[in-house]
Design a protein around this motif. Structure first.
Motif, PDB file in Angstrom:
ATOM      1  N   GLU A 103       0.844  -1.189   0.000  1.00 51.06           N
ATOM      2  CA  GLU A 103       0.000   0.000   0.000  1.00 51.06           C
ATOM      3  C   GLU A 103       0.883   1.243   0.000  1.00 51.06           C
ATOM      4  O   GLU A 103       1.821   1.341   0.802  1.00 51.06           O
ATOM      5  CB  GLU A 103      -0.900   0.005   1.243  1.00 51.06           C
ATOM      6  N   THR A 125      -0.695   5.501   3.847  1.00 52.62           N
ATOM      7  CA  THR A 125      -1.331   4.822   4.974  1.00 52.62           C
ATOM      8  C   THR A 125      -2.397   5.678   5.636  1.00 52.62           C
ATOM      9  O   THR A 125      -3.478   5.193   5.990  1.00 52.62           O
ATOM     10  CB  THR A 125      -0.275   4.451   6.040  1.00 52.62           C
ATOM     11  N   ALA A 168      -5.466  -0.199   5.198  1.00 55.81           N
ATOM     12  CA  ALA A 168      -4.564  -1.276   5.606  1.00 55.81           C
ATOM     13  C   ALA A 168      -5.266  -2.237   6.553  1.00 55.81           C
ATOM     14  O   ALA A 168      -5.112  -3.467   6.443  1.00 55.81           O
ATOM     15  CB  ALA A 168      -3.317  -0.702   6.266  1.00 55.81           C
ATOM     16  N   THR A 203       2.926  -1.230   4.143  1.00 52.21           N
ATOM     17  CA  THR A 203       2.283   0.054   3.890  1.00 52.21           C
ATOM     18  C   THR A 203       3.288   1.181   4.091  1.00 52.21           C
ATOM     19  O   THR A 203       4.094   1.159   5.030  1.00 52.21           O
ATOM     20  CB  THR A 203       1.032   0.239   4.771  1.00 52.21           C
ATOM     21  N   THR A 259       0.083   7.960  11.275  1.00 54.64           N
ATOM     22  CA  THR A 259       0.163   6.502  11.369  1.00 54.64           C
ATOM     23  C   THR A 259       0.167   6.007  12.809  1.00 54.64           C
ATOM     24  O   THR A 259      -0.018   4.809  13.045  1.00 54.64           O
ATOM     25  CB  THR A 259       1.399   5.973  10.634  1.00 54.64           C
ATOM     26  N   ILE A 318       1.149  -6.477   9.380  1.00 52.33           N
ATOM     27  CA  ILE A 318       1.375  -5.180   8.736  1.00 52.33           C
ATOM     28  C   ILE A 318       2.776  -4.673   9.031  1.00 52.33           C
ATOM     29  O   ILE A 318       3.190  -4.573  10.187  1.00 52.33           O
ATOM     30  CB  ILE A 318       0.328  -4.153   9.198  1.00 52.33           C
ATOM     31  N   LEU A 330       4.725  -1.378   8.564  1.00 55.08           N
ATOM     32  CA  LEU A 330       4.661   0.053   8.254  1.00 55.08           C
ATOM     33  C   LEU A 330       6.073   0.584   8.085  1.00 55.08           C
ATOM     34  O   LEU A 330       6.913   0.459   8.986  1.00 55.08           O
ATOM     35  CB  LEU A 330       3.943   0.797   9.379  1.00 55.08           C
TER      36      LEU A 330
END
Length: 219
Positions: free
Chosen positions: A68, A71, A77, A92, A100, A116, A118
């Motif tokens: 992605e 975010t 997400a 992401t 975030t 996930i 990030l």
């Protein structure tokens, strides 16, 4: 030309939402906190009907590796991560620690934080650091519009045959019809032309929310 799309009145929009999967508790809480804590930029969050759609596409493509770009507070997400298999991964990309932070909290509460990854850095740097071979099953682009072509060009070669790219805001509130020179709308229009002409991809543009392009990598 006959236009078959009815005007999307508030009543009709409510009807649409009522006939889509409802947001779960974690998703609803994230929508609410985004609008409460960040009212000036909450419009950056995906439309409510897009969360179930993204989850549906993850399941439909049997995606295991999702990327992605953009975010924000993490609703997209969250929706996609919940649809991944237990061993699936979603990377992401964003540059804001502030926005975030809400995402991290929501993902943790929803029990999907382990799926996930990030990465806080310029998205192009993060994309270029990824393996060059095709490995992405699904990608979602929803970040700065003047970077769309660059993001596309980094993602497409890394997309597996049959993989899907989903691009948000391709109508840019209707401004793409006659964009002002140098505007964000002009950047979106340039991207739309670029995507439509890409022989590597099979693309369709939909009038979902602010416009959504779905593009499949030919294989």
């Amino acid at each position: 030309m006959e236009i078959k799309r009815p005007p999307l009145t508030p009543e009709l929009y409510t009807y649409v939402l009522a006939h889509n999967p409802a947001l779960d508790q974690a998703q609803r809480a994230l929508v609410d906190i985004t609008h409460t804590a960040l009212p000036g930029v909450a419009v950056k969050q995906i439309a409510e009907e897009q969360g179930p759609l993204l989850a549906f596409l993850v399941r439909l493509t049997r995606a295991e590796h999702v990327v992605e770009v953009g975010t924000f507070t993490g609703l997209s997400a969250l929706s996609m991560a919940q649809a991944l298999p237990a061993d699936g991964t979603l990377i992401t990309l964003d540059i804001s620690e502030e926005w975030t932070a809400y995402a991290r909290e929501a993902w943790d509460k929803a029990g999907v934080a382990d799926r996930i990854d990030l990465r806080i850095a310029p998205a192009l740097d993060s994309l270029r650091a990824m393996p060059a071979e095709p490995h992405i099953d699904l990608a979602f682009i929803d970040a700065n519009k003047d970077g769309y072509i660059d993001y596309w060009e980094e993602i497409v070669p890394r997309l597996r045959p049959g993989g899907l790219v989903v691009v948000d805001n391709v109508l840019f509130a209707g401004e793409v019809v006659a964009p002002a020179a140098g505007s964000m709308a002009a950047s979106v229009d340039a991207f739309n032309e670029h995507a439509a002409a890409d022989a590597r991809m099979e693309s369709v543009m939909l009038t979902v929310a602010d416009g959504l392009t779905l593009a499949r990598r030919r294989g």
